[in-house]
Each structure stands twice: as structure tokens, then as C-alpha cells.
Scaffold this motif. Structure first.
Motif, PDB file in Angstrom:
ATOM      1  N   GLU A   5       0.858  -1.189   0.000  1.00 48.65           N
ATOM      2  CA  GLU A   5       0.000   0.000   0.000  1.00 48.65           C
ATOM      3  C   GLU A   5       0.899   1.246   0.000  1.00 48.65           C
ATOM      4  OE1 GLU A   5      -2.106   0.149   3.727  1.00 48.65           O
ATOM      5  OE2 GLU A   5      -0.435  -0.762   4.776  1.00 48.65           O
ATOM      6  N   PRO A   6       0.380   2.393  -0.485  1.00 49.46           N
ATOM      7  CA  PRO A   6       1.207   3.598  -0.510  1.00 49.46           C
ATOM      8  C   PRO A   6       1.512   4.105   0.896  1.00 49.46           C
ATOM      9  CG  PRO A   6      -0.774   3.850  -1.857  1.00 49.46           C
ATOM     10  CD  PRO A   6      -0.952   2.616  -1.053  1.00 49.46           C
ATOM     11  N   LEU A   7       2.765   4.497   1.099  1.00 49.15           N
ATOM     12  CA  LEU A   7       3.204   5.044   2.392  1.00 49.15           C
ATOM     13  C   LEU A   7       3.769   6.432   2.166  1.00 49.15           C
ATOM     14  CD1 LEU A   7       5.304   2.015   3.703  1.00 49.15           C
ATOM     15  CD2 LEU A   7       2.891   2.482   4.138  1.00 49.15           C
ATOM     16  N   LYS A  58       4.636   6.759  -6.136  1.00 45.80           N
ATOM     17  CA  LYS A  58       3.282   6.724  -5.591  1.00 45.80           C
ATOM     18  C   LYS A  58       3.284   6.345  -4.113  1.00 45.80           C
ATOM     19  CE  LYS A  58       1.422   4.119  -8.842  1.00 45.80           C
ATOM     20  NZ  LYS A  58       0.442   3.350  -9.620  1.00 45.80           N
ATOM     21  N   GLY A  59       4.443   5.942  -3.590  1.00 44.23           N
ATOM     22  CA  GLY A  59       4.557   5.621  -2.169  1.00 44.23           C
ATOM     23  C   GLY A  59       4.589   4.135  -1.875  1.00 44.23           C
ATOM     24  N   ALA A 119      10.094  -1.745  11.097  1.00 46.69           N
ATOM     25  CA  ALA A 119       9.014  -0.759  11.106  1.00 46.69           C
ATOM     26  C   ALA A 119       7.959  -1.069  10.043  1.00 46.69           C
ATOM     27  CB  ALA A 119       9.577   0.638  10.878  1.00 46.69           C
ATOM     28  N   LEU A 120       8.322  -1.883   9.048  1.00 49.08           N
ATOM     29  CA  LEU A 120       7.397  -2.162   7.941  1.00 49.08           C
ATOM     30  C   LEU A 120       6.554  -3.405   8.176  1.00 49.08           C
ATOM     31  CD1 LEU A 120       9.819  -1.481   4.950  1.00 49.08           C
ATOM     32  CD2 LEU A 120       8.206   0.102   6.027  1.00 49.08           C
ATOM     33  N   ALA A 121       6.698  -4.029   9.344  1.00 52.30           N
ATOM     34  CA  ALA A 121       6.084  -5.344   9.547  1.00 52.30           C
ATOM     35  C   ALA A 121       4.567  -5.328   9.387  1.00 52.30           C
ATOM     36  CB  ALA A 121       6.454  -5.885  10.926  1.00 52.30           C
ATOM     37  N   ARG A 122       3.925  -4.202   9.668  1.00 55.46           N
ATOM     38  CA  ARG A 122       2.459  -4.164   9.588  1.00 55.46           C
ATOM     39  C   ARG A 122       1.950  -3.548   8.284  1.00 55.46           C
ATOM     40  NH1 ARG A 122      -0.511  -4.513  14.655  1.00 55.46           N
ATOM     41  NH2 ARG A 122       0.859  -5.568  16.093  1.00 55.46           N
ATOM     42  N   LEU A 155      -0.311  -4.597  -1.517  1.00 52.97           N
ATOM     43  CA  LEU A 155      -1.384  -4.226  -2.429  1.00 52.97           C
ATOM     44  C   LEU A 155      -1.588  -5.348  -3.455  1.00 52.97           C
ATOM     45  CD1 LEU A 155      -3.035  -1.657  -2.499  1.00 52.97           C
ATOM     46  CD2 LEU A 155      -1.516  -0.789  -4.266  1.00 52.97           C
ATOM     47  N   ARG A 156      -0.478  -5.835  -3.999  1.00 55.51           N
ATOM     48  CA  ARG A 156      -0.573  -6.948  -4.940  1.00 55.51           C
ATOM     49  C   ARG A 156       0.793  -7.623  -5.066  1.00 55.51           C
ATOM     50  NH1 ARG A 156      -0.851  -2.073  -7.750  1.00 55.51           N
ATOM     51  NH2 ARG A 156       0.935  -1.845  -9.132  1.00 55.51           N
ATOM     52  N   HIS A 157       0.778  -8.831  -5.586  1.00 54.11           N
ATOM     53  CA  HIS A 157       2.040  -9.483  -5.938  1.00 54.11           C
ATOM     54  C   HIS A 157       1.805 -10.309  -7.192  1.00 54.11           C
ATOM     55  CE1 HIS A 157       0.459 -13.140  -3.952  1.00 54.11           C
ATOM     56  NE2 HIS A 157       1.284 -13.749  -4.747  1.00 54.11           N
ATOM     57  N   TRP A 158       2.891 -10.622  -7.875  1.00 54.55           N
ATOM     58  CA  TRP A 158       2.763 -11.254  -9.184  1.00 54.55           C
ATOM     59  C   TRP A 158       4.051 -12.009  -9.503  1.00 54.55           C
ATOM     60  CZ3 TRP A 158       3.551  -6.153  -8.076  1.00 54.55           C
ATOM     61  CH2 TRP A 158       4.722  -5.570  -8.562  1.00 54.55           C
ATOM     62  N   GLY A 159       4.033 -12.734 -10.608  1.00 52.73           N
ATOM     63  CA  GLY A 159       5.234 -13.449 -11.046  1.00 52.73           C
ATOM     64  C   GLY A 159       5.450 -13.252 -12.528  1.00 52.73           C
ATOM     65  N   GLY A 160       6.696 -13.310 -12.938  1.00 56.62           N
ATOM     66  CA  GLY A 160       7.053 -13.284 -14.358  1.00 56.62           C
ATOM     67  C   GLY A 160       7.977 -14.446 -14.644  1.00 56.62           C
ATOM     68  N   ILE A 161       8.067 -14.839 -15.916  1.00 53.53           N
ATOM     69  CA  ILE A 161       8.899 -15.981 -16.291  1.00 53.53           C
ATOM     70  C   ILE A 161      10.229 -15.483 -16.821  1.00 53.53           C
ATOM     71  CG2 ILE A 161       9.019 -18.091 -17.671  1.00 53.53           C
ATOM     72  CD1 ILE A 161       6.795 -17.941 -15.546  1.00 53.53           C
ATOM     73  N   VAL A 162      11.295 -15.827 -16.108  1.00 50.91           N
ATOM     74  CA  VAL A 162      12.611 -15.330 -16.495  1.00 50.91           C
ATOM     75  C   VAL A 162      13.464 -16.453 -17.074  1.00 50.91           C
ATOM     76  CG1 VAL A 162      12.577 -13.425 -14.857  1.00 50.91           C
ATOM     77  CG2 VAL A 162      13.511 -15.618 -14.144  1.00 50.91           C
TER      78      VAL A 162
END
Lengths: 416, 88
Positions: free
Chosen positions: A265-267, A289-290, A326-329, A333-340
């Protein structure tokens, strides 16, 4: 075509934004082209642009099975750097960084290359010795680098956990000031628009299904939109290079894997550089965008499905929480995969395929985005002249038989 | 979390397994002179198929090698066979 400028933005503001034109045409494929490039990602589009710009070859088509920049170009973590070990790699990737430095102007498209620097952390005395070695190699190769101790790292990235009883305490690191991030979609779109302006046909939703051979030479491609003749064919399809090789009857030392990435998420601004912690297997930067843009190593299962597995997500995100508690919480927003497309020496392949008329730009593995300008520039040189540029010569496919590998597996830090 | 079948231990967590190589590669006969091209083919060339694949895997906890057949797109496991039984 509208030239982009501050004045154009102002003018269109007064005209209720009615004057913008599409950034590129959507032409029907012609019967034949001098050069057909398979793959409308960054490397394919950049190749088309430099063929037209540097070599005056404008009868060129880029065939893309989906949409422009929809593969790894749109899925990477946008890091741009040249902190490699060997002179061959440094020459290649630093050439790319230099092209990126002038790219927005060259393309008349803001690729948002932000040279915010990148630090590779060192987690022990031994790591510090290796960091010093890396720093020396980079300086000898003419690449900018700064060796940092604990205090300098603390000042650079205040959000890091600097405690000495951390699982992997931070002893220092190697910083490359000219490294940074770019807007990945803008790189694809900028090259697409500039290539289109020079007369290149960008043909989307056009999957290559086979090669047309004549007397042992490739003279065209079979596609989902019919047969297209080609003087020569350049293949720049990353993770699907082996699929194309099977169609063409040539052989590659490539294994395809999933590489995952994550965005939070944006921070509020918290991180103004790129941080890589090799011991934790995680790297992170913050977008304009944060959102935190987070990456790690490969899923160690050969695969073609563009999605990731859970164990690697745990490693990467656990690593992030160790590195910056500090970022633990923070929520994803999303995650994805690409084929390398990973080669045995983690270096790319540029050169002839072994089949007359088919040339290769592949094997960039986890690091293709940073190399888009150089990959396109050098591949265009190869397609236009039939000869290697001095920078691309060490990366010919023949190195696997000769044994002259450019083994960057260890040098570049993270599973690449 | 995906579950892989070890022919000896049954279904186990994917983190217990390691991919070793594509199945069916034959090391060049070193009692005869071997050409560079043949070594390169053995060492580096990959089939890297999209779809059904046959691979050698190791179950790290029992240390056994076995052949797993998978789909490299869907990740579905199609079968696993012990190597000890002289399958390969």
C-alpha cells in the motif's frame, strides 16, 4: 504525432485535452519486412527503435502475442544498476545506465529514471571483505561506487534495523550512486512511440506459431495473423525463448523460472534509495506513488506459470521485516510473477541462434529491465550488420562450447 | 504451499524438495575423446519444455532421488517414480 512538452500539456489544458493523439498506430501486418522482431517487450521495442534510428532500417515489425510491455517489462521491480564484477558485464550494464541517463530526452518520453542510488548491504566481516572486492572491481571497470561503513549506511537508510544483535547485523555495504529506478511501462511505451514514429510497425495480439524455412534459412514466421516474410528474424522473448527455440530447431542453455515481486500500500516517503540485503534475500525501493516495491530471488522450480509460490513469498517478506522492522504491519497491495530465462552463468545471450536468419536476444534472467537500452542498441547493431558490437561479443551463444563463460552468478548479489 | 509426492515418504511440503535436472540426460562416454560441443550439450543444453516435463528431484529429508512428472504451467504433479527401481 503530438510532441510531448510542458507547452503541449498547457495547450491541451486549454483545449479540454481534445488534441492528444494515440501514441502509436495499430497497423495490419504487411506481407514481409526487412527485419521481424519477435517480442514486444522492452528489448524488442528498443531493438526496433535503434534499427530505425542508428541504422536507417525502418521496414521493421515487432510482433507481440499480447500487449506491449505486458511480460517481464511490466513485471519487474524497475531497478537500474551496473554493479557487476567482470569487465565484460560492467561494459554492458554501464552502457545501459548511460543510455538510460539520456533516454527521456532521446525518446521524448519521461521514463522517470531516478538516480537515487542502490546499496548492497554486507552482514559480516567476511561480507565486508567481499564488498571491498566488489567496490574495487567496479572502480577498476570505471563504474561509480562508494564503500560504506555502518555509520554511512545508517545515515543513508535510517529505517534499517542497525542493531548488532539482528539476525544479520549490518556491517556496511557498497553503494552505487548512479543506480536507481525507472518507470518500467514508460520505457516500453517510450520506445514503442519513438519506434512507431520512425515507421516501425508494432503488431499486437500476434503470436508466432512457427518459422518459415527455405533451403535451411529462416525467411519468415507463421503467426496467428498469417504468414509474415522476414529478411531476418530477431527473437527477444525472455522466458519463452526455449519455446521459440523448439519451433526453430535451435538449442539454448536456458531454464525458465518464476520471479516474484510485490508492491505494498502507498506510504509516506520512508526510503529514498534501493536497498538489497543478500543475506535476507530481499531488496526494496519506494515508488513515486509511495508503494514499496519488493523483490527477491527465484522460485527454485522450473516453471512457465506467471504466478509465484508461497515459500519464496515467506522468505522475501520475512527478510523485509528483518531488515526494516518498522514495515512489519504494512499491507501488500498486490504481488505477481514473471517468467525469467536463466542461463548457467547468469549472463545474457546475444548473437546468432545456429539457424540461418534467426538471431537471439535472451537469457537476461532476473536482470533484463536495467539492460533494455543496451540490449536493444547492441541487438540492432547485430541485426543491421550481422556482426557483434565489441560490447556484445563476449555474450555470444558460442561461449558455452568454448568455456568462456561470464559468470556473474555470485557477483551480482541476489540469485541472478 | 504445494505438496509433492516422494515415492518413499509420501506427500510432503514442497520446501522439502529440490529440483536437480531434466530427466534423461546421458553423460558423454569419457573412455573415448569427447568433443567440446558434446560436453557443452550435456552440461548446458536444456529442453525447458512448456507443459509436461520429466525431471529428477531430490527429497532432501530422506535424500532419495526420484523422477517427477509435472506440468510446468499449471504446476500439477502427474506422477513420481523412484530412481532405485532402475526406471532411468
Amino acid at each position: 504525432m503530438t510532441r510531448y512538452s510542458a507547452f503541449a500539456v498547457f495547450r491541451e489544458g486549454l483545449r479540454r485535452q481534445k488534441g492528444w493523439k494515440p501514441a502509436w498506430r495499430s497497423p495490419k501486418p504487411k506481407k514481409a519486412y526487412d527485419v521481424v522482431i519477435i517480442g514486444g517487450g522492452g528489448h524488442g521495442l528498443a531493438t526496433a527503435f535503434y534499427l530505425a534510428k542508428n541504422h536507417g532500417i525502418r521496414n521493421v515489425a515487432v510482433l507481440e502475442k499480447g500487449w506491449l510491455g505486458g511480460g517481464n517489462t511490466g513485471r519487474n521491480t524497475t531497478a537500474i544498476r551496473s554493479n557487476y564484477f567482470y569487465p565484460e558485464s560492467a561494459a554492458l550494464y554501464d552502457f545501459s545506465v548511460k543510455l538510460y541517463e539520456g533516454l527521456s530526452r532521446a525518446l521524448n518520453y519521461n521514463v522517470m529514471f531516478s538516480q537515487r542510488g542502490m546499496i548492497v548491504l554486507a552482514h559480516s566481516e567476511h561480507d565486508m571483505e567481499m564488498a571491498t572486492r566488489q567496490y574495487n572491481a567496479m572502480r577498476l571497470n570505471g563504474v561509480d561506487a562508494v564503500l560504506m561503513g555502518r555509520d554511512a549506511v545508517r545515515r543513508l537508510v535510517p529505517v534499517l534495523d542497525m542493531s548488532l544483535d539482528a539476525r544479520f547485523p549490518i556491517h556496511g555495504g557498497v553503494f552505487q550512486p548512479r543506480a536507481g529506478t525507472g518507470r518500467h511501462d514508460a520505457v516500453a511505451w517510450g520506445y514503442a512511440r519513438a519506434a512507431d514514429r520512425l515507421g516501425v510497425d508494432l503488431i499486437q495480439n500476434c503470436a508466432v506459431q512457427g518459422f518459415v524455412m527455405e533451403a535451411g534459412r529462416c525467411v519468415g514466421v507463421q503467426t496467428s495473423r498469417g504468414e509474415i516474410g522476414a529478411g531476418i528474424v530477431g527473437a527477444a522473448v525472455a522466458g519463452h525463448s526455449s519455446v521459440l527455440a523448439q519451433m526453430g530447431g535451435y538449442h539454448l542453455p536456458i531454464q525458465s523460472y518464476v520471479l516474484q515481486a510485490f508492491v505494498s500500500e502507498p506510504l509516506k516517503p520512508i526510503l529514498d534509495t534501493v536497498v538489497l540485503a543478500p543475506a535476507l534475500g530481499t531488496y526494496v525501493s519506494q515508488s513515486d506513488k509511495g508503494g514499496l516495491v519488493i523483490g527477491g530471488g527465484l522460485d527454485r522450480v522450473p516453471a512457465y506459470g506467471q504466478r509465484g509460490n508461497m515459500p519464496m513469498q515467506e522468505t522475501v517478506l520475512g527478510g523485509l521485516c528483518e531488515m526494516m522492522p518498522a514495515l512489519a504491519r504494512v499491507k501488500l497491495l498486490r504481488h505477481w510473477g514473471g517468467i525469467v530465462d536463466v542461463t548457467p552463468d547468469s549472463s545474457p545471450i546475444l548473437g546468432r541462434s545456429g539457424v540461418d536468419g534467426i538471431y537471439l536476444n535472451c537469457g537476461w534472467g532476473t536482470g533484463g529491465f536495467k539492460a533494455i537500452p543496451a540490449g536493444g542498441y547492441l541487438f540492432a547493431h547485430l541485426l543491421a550488420t550481422g556482426q557483434h558490437h565489441d560490447i556484445s561479443r563476449p555474450f555470444d551463444l558460442s561461449r558455452f562450447a568454448s568455456g568462456a563463460l561470464v559468470d556473474e552468478s555470485a557477483a551480482s548479489g541476489i540469485a541472478h | 504451499m504445494q505438496v509433492f509426492p516422494c515415492p518413499y515418504c509420501g506427500p510432503r511440503n514442497e520446501t522439502e524438495f529440490r529440483y536437480i535436472a531434466a530427466a534423461g540426460k546421458t553423460r558423454p562416454d569419457t573412455t573415448q575423446p569427447v568433443q567440446d560441443q558434446d560436453w557443452a550439450r550435456y552440461l548446458y543444453r536444456q529442453r525447458n519444455e512448456k507443459g509436461a516435463v520429466r525431471e529428477v528431484w531430490m527429497h532432501l529429508t530422506c535424500g532419495e532421488l526420484f523422477v517427477m512428472e509435472r506440468d510446468s504451467v499449471t504446476m500439477e504433479v502427474l506422477g513420481s517414480t523412484a530412481l532405485r527401481d532402475g526406471v532411468e
